[in-house]
Design a protein around this motif. Structure first.
Motif, mmCIF file in Angstrom:
data_model
loop_
_atom_site.group_PDB
_atom_site.id
_atom_site.type_symbol
_atom_site.label_atom_id
_atom_site.label_comp_id
_atom_site.label_asym_id
_atom_site.label_seq_id
_atom_site.Cartn_x
_atom_site.Cartn_y
_atom_site.Cartn_z
ATOM 1 N N SER A 66 9.300 -15.129 -9.437
ATOM 2 C CA SER A 66 10.503 -15.950 -9.274
ATOM 3 C C SER A 66 10.528 -16.730 -7.969
ATOM 4 O O SER A 66 11.422 -17.535 -7.751
ATOM 5 N N GLN A 67 9.540 -16.508 -7.098
ATOM 6 C CA GLN A 67 9.550 -17.157 -5.791
ATOM 7 C C GLN A 67 8.581 -18.343 -5.758
ATOM 8 O O GLN A 67 7.654 -18.432 -6.566
ATOM 9 N N ARG A 68 8.814 -19.246 -4.821
ATOM 10 C CA ARG A 68 7.929 -20.397 -4.649
ATOM 11 C C ARG A 68 6.566 -19.914 -4.149
ATOM 12 O O ARG A 68 6.481 -19.050 -3.285
ATOM 13 N N GLN A 69 5.508 -20.505 -4.692
ATOM 14 C CA GLN A 69 4.167 -20.090 -4.332
ATOM 15 C C GLN A 69 3.839 -20.498 -2.901
ATOM 16 O O GLN A 69 4.137 -21.623 -2.465
ATOM 17 N N LYS A 70 3.233 -19.574 -2.158
ATOM 18 C CA LYS A 70 2.943 -19.808 -0.740
ATOM 19 C C LYS A 70 1.667 -20.610 -0.564
ATOM 20 O O LYS A 70 0.734 -20.522 -1.362
ATOM 21 N N SER A 71 1.638 -21.381 0.512
ATOM 22 C CA SER A 71 0.439 -22.136 0.869
ATOM 23 C C SER A 71 -0.526 -21.229 1.640
ATOM 24 O O SER A 71 -0.211 -20.067 1.939
ATOM 25 N N ILE A 72 -1.689 -21.773 1.994
ATOM 26 C CA ILE A 72 -2.677 -20.984 2.730
ATOM 27 C C ILE A 72 -2.135 -20.524 4.089
ATOM 28 O O ILE A 72 -2.213 -19.327 4.414
ATOM 29 N N PRO A 73 -1.549 -21.415 4.908
ATOM 30 C CA PRO A 73 -1.007 -20.940 6.204
ATOM 31 C C PRO A 73 0.103 -19.908 6.030
ATOM 32 O O PRO A 73 0.180 -18.939 6.807
ATOM 33 N N GLN A 74 0.959 -20.100 5.021
ATOM 34 C CA GLN A 74 2.045 -19.149 4.779
ATOM 35 C C GLN A 74 1.508 -17.785 4.366
ATOM 36 O O GLN A 74 2.022 -16.749 4.807
ATOM 37 N N MET A 75 0.474 -17.773 3.530
ATOM 38 C CA MET A 75 -0.104 -16.498 3.097
ATOM 39 C C MET A 75 -0.820 -15.809 4.255
ATOM 40 O O MET A 75 -0.776 -14.579 4.384
ATOM 41 N N LEU A 76 -1.496 -16.590 5.078
ATOM 42 C CA LEU A 76 -2.143 -16.019 6.268
ATOM 43 C C LEU A 76 -1.121 -15.307 7.146
ATOM 44 O O LEU A 76 -1.356 -14.178 7.599
ATOM 45 N N ARG A 77 0.002 -15.964 7.352
ATOM 46 C CA ARG A 77 1.054 -15.378 8.181
ATOM 47 C C ARG A 77 1.638 -14.134 7.517
ATOM 48 O O ARG A 77 1.908 -13.125 8.188
ATOM 49 N N THR A 78 1.823 -14.170 6.197
ATOM 50 C CA THR A 78 2.375 -13.028 5.479
ATOM 51 C C THR A 78 1.503 -11.790 5.633
ATOM 52 O O THR A 78 1.992 -10.690 5.919
ATOM 53 N N VAL A 79 0.187 -11.974 5.460
ATOM 54 C CA VAL A 79 -0.739 -10.838 5.576
ATOM 55 C C VAL A 79 -0.780 -10.337 7.012
ATOM 56 O O VAL A 79 -0.756 -9.121 7.260
ATOM 57 N N TRP A 80 -0.808 -11.262 7.967
ATOM 58 C CA TRP A 80 -0.907 -10.862 9.378
ATOM 59 C C TRP A 80 0.349 -10.129 9.848
ATOM 60 O O TRP A 80 0.261 -9.096 10.512
ATOM 61 N N VAL A 81 1.515 -10.670 9.507
ATOM 62 C CA VAL A 81 2.774 -10.054 9.930
ATOM 63 C C VAL A 81 2.980 -8.714 9.230
ATOM 64 O O VAL A 81 3.431 -7.737 9.842
ATOM 65 N N GLY A 82 2.654 -8.649 7.953
ATOM 66 C CA GLY A 82 2.895 -7.417 7.191
ATOM 67 C C GLY A 82 1.893 -6.314 7.451
ATOM 68 O O GLY A 82 2.254 -5.136 7.501
ATOM 69 N N ASP A 83 0.621 -6.680 7.635
ATOM 70 C CA ASP A 83 -0.430 -5.658 7.709
ATOM 71 C C ASP A 83 -1.327 -5.752 8.928
ATOM 72 O O ASP A 83 -2.096 -4.826 9.201
ATOM 73 N N GLY A 84 -1.301 -6.883 9.611
ATOM 74 C CA GLY A 84 -2.203 -7.058 10.734
ATOM 75 C C GLY A 84 -3.632 -7.251 10.259
ATOM 76 O O GLY A 84 -3.890 -7.611 9.110
ATOM 77 N N LEU A 85 -4.576 -6.991 11.148
ATOM 78 C CA LEU A 85 -5.994 -7.184 10.825
ATOM 79 C C LEU A 85 -6.444 -6.271 9.688
ATOM 80 O O LEU A 85 -7.303 -6.649 8.879
ATOM 81 N N LYS A 86 -5.854 -5.064 9.589
ATOM 82 C CA LYS A 86 -6.242 -4.114 8.543
ATOM 83 C C LYS A 86 -5.991 -4.676 7.154
ATOM 84 O O LYS A 86 -6.715 -4.360 6.208
ATOM 85 N N GLY A 87 -4.948 -5.496 7.025
ATOM 86 C CA GLY A 87 -4.631 -6.052 5.723
ATOM 87 C C GLY A 87 -5.729 -6.945 5.171
ATOM 88 O O GLY A 87 -5.960 -6.984 3.966
ATOM 89 N N PHE A 88 -6.423 -7.661 6.050
ATOM 90 C CA PHE A 88 -7.494 -8.557 5.605
ATOM 91 C C PHE A 88 -8.742 -7.790 5.166
ATOM 92 O O PHE A 88 -9.570 -8.326 4.423
ATOM 93 N N TYR A 89 -8.889 -6.554 5.629
ATOM 94 C CA TYR A 89 -10.064 -5.758 5.285
ATOM 95 C C TYR A 89 -9.761 -4.679 4.239
ATOM 96 O O TYR A 89 -10.587 -3.816 3.980
ATOM 97 N N ARG A 90 -8.582 -4.748 3.650
ATOM 98 C CA ARG A 90 -8.229 -3.797 2.602
ATOM 99 C C ARG A 90 -9.119 -4.031 1.382
ATOM 100 O O ARG A 90 -9.328 -5.164 0.954
ATOM 101 N N GLY A 91 -9.714 -2.955 0.847
ATOM 102 C CA GLY A 91 -10.578 -3.059 -0.324
ATOM 103 C C GLY A 91 -12.010 -3.430 -0.024
ATOM 104 O O GLY A 91 -12.771 -3.783 -0.926
ATOM 105 N N ILE A 92 -12.421 -3.325 1.235
ATOM 106 C CA ILE A 92 -13.779 -3.736 1.582
ATOM 107 C C ILE A 92 -14.835 -2.780 1.014
ATOM 108 O O ILE A 92 -15.947 -3.205 0.667
ATOM 109 N N ALA A 93 -14.509 -1.492 0.874
ATOM 110 C CA ALA A 93 -15.484 -0.523 0.356
ATOM 111 C C ALA A 93 -15.903 -0.847 -1.074
ATOM 112 O O ALA A 93 -17.104 -0.961 -1.360
ATOM 113 N N PRO A 94 -14.973 -1.002 -2.029
ATOM 114 C CA PRO A 94 -15.401 -1.384 -3.375
ATOM 115 C C PRO A 94 -16.005 -2.777 -3.415
ATOM 116 O O PRO A 94 -16.886 -3.055 -4.238
#
Length: 354
Positions: A66-94
């Motif tokens: 139901s929400q407006r789709q985020k752009s690349i900069p907006q998604m980058l900020r969302t992941v960084w603010v919500g999870d920090g650097l760990k969020g970008f490396y989530r799922g790296i093992a599989p």
């Protein structure tokens, strides 16, 4: 008697050479499997944060319909603010595990198939033979790659446990016991067993055919780069650099052209038991009706950004390993030829004694 002894002694060296050649061929094939696996895992590990961004962009309509789709900069900020650097490396093992399997089978099957064709069907050859070999490699590798991809992508969109819990409560998404949305995955094996328990093998292999439809053309483009290297040897560029440039260009082109298939694959794999899309055709129809052509190219920029360096690093790593061991092979050949010369000398010496 002397002439008979001379004939029998002169026939001994060839079997030695044949035996050594067979051993070298077997080593060559297994070497390609090992090198392909290492290179594939290396490329995935280096570029995983970009892949996380791509997955988030492609699957956000499932998570926030139901929400407006985020752009690349907006998604980058969302992941960084919500999870920090760990969020970008989530799922790296599989992710690394799946790429290791794919790299090994892709390069190993291609090289072993080429050698088989050269030995059993010397008149055959060309682009289509290599394309088929690559397709076989991708098909075999997908048996391991697809389950790893399902696990990886679900872990990528979840982020850390705190951000996932916040998302569930904020959007009033039921997690248990109906199973409309999967619970938080603490690791690769826990995620795999959870998906298998809730959805069976079908859940682990969601988007399998979309994966093949996406990856098989990639095999053809990779072979074109190999053909290009053979047609332009006059440049005299180091093969590792050639692998870097040509692998990157082919990877980027393939990534953009196959983005629509990647979008469908990602959404089928991420949706879990919510069943937003009933299948491949239903997903294509819904994306076209609700989002238009733009929907099929969501995440195309980070996908190209991922594939160019990832493919370049993978092929550069393979070429580097080939070059490094090629010198050792030359040294081994010198030793083998010396052994053959010594063998012939000893044969002549025995004949003279007789």
């Amino acid at each position: 008697m002397a002439s008979k002894g001379s004939d029998s002694n002169r026939e001994q060296p060839p079997p030695l050479s044949i035996e050594i050649k067979a051993t070298q061929d077997q080593f060559f094939v297994w070497r390609e499997f090992v090198w392909g696996g290492i290179a594939g895992a290396f490329g995935e590990g280096m570029m995983h944060p970009v892949d996380t961004l791509k997955t988030r962009l492609q699957s956000q309509i499932i998570m926030n319909a139901s929400q407006r789709q985020k752009s690349i900069p907006q998604m980058l900020r969302t992941v960084w603010v919500g999870d920090g650097l760990k969020g970008f490396y989530r799922g790296i093992a599989p992710g690394v595990t799946g790429s290791l399997a794919t790299g090994a089978t892709y390069f190993g099957v291609i090289e072993s198939t080429k050698k088989w064709i050269e030995e059993s069907h010397p008149n055959l050859g060309g682009h289509w033979v290599h394309f088929i070999a690559g397709a076989i490699g991708d098909t075999l590798g997908s048996f391991v790659y697809v389950p790893c991809e399902v696990i990886k992508q679900r872990m990528q969109i979840q982020g850390t446990s705190s951000s996932w819990s916040s998302f569930i409560s904020r959007n009033s998404v039921p997690v248990k016991p109906r199973g409309d949305m999967y619970g938080y995955y603490t690791g690769m094996f826990q995620a795999g067993s959870s998906i298998l328990k809730e959805q069976g093998p079908k859940g682990l292999y969601a988007g399998y055919w979309s994966t093949l439809a996406r990856d098989v053309p990639f095999a053809g483009l990779m072979d074109l780069t190999d053909q290009g290297k053979k047609k332009f040897p006059q440049f005299g560029v180091n093969s590792s650099i050639e692998g870097l440039v040509l692998g990157g260009l082919a990877g980027g082109l393939s990534a953009y052209l196959t983005t629509p298939l990647d979008v469908v694959k990602t959404r089928l794999q991420v949706q879990g038991t919510t069943i937003k899309y009933k299948g491949w055709l239903d997903a294509v129809g819904q994306i076209w009706r609700k989002e238009g052509p733009e929907g099929f190219f969501r995440g195309s920029v980070p996908r190209v950004m991922w594939y160019i360096p990832a493919s370049a690093l993978t092929f550069m790593a393979v070429e580097f390993l080939r070059e490094s061991f090629r010198e050792k092979t030359k040294n081994n050949n010198i030793v083998v030829s010396n052994l053959s010369i010594e063998s012939k000398r000893s044969s002549v010496h025995e004949v003279r004694e007789n």
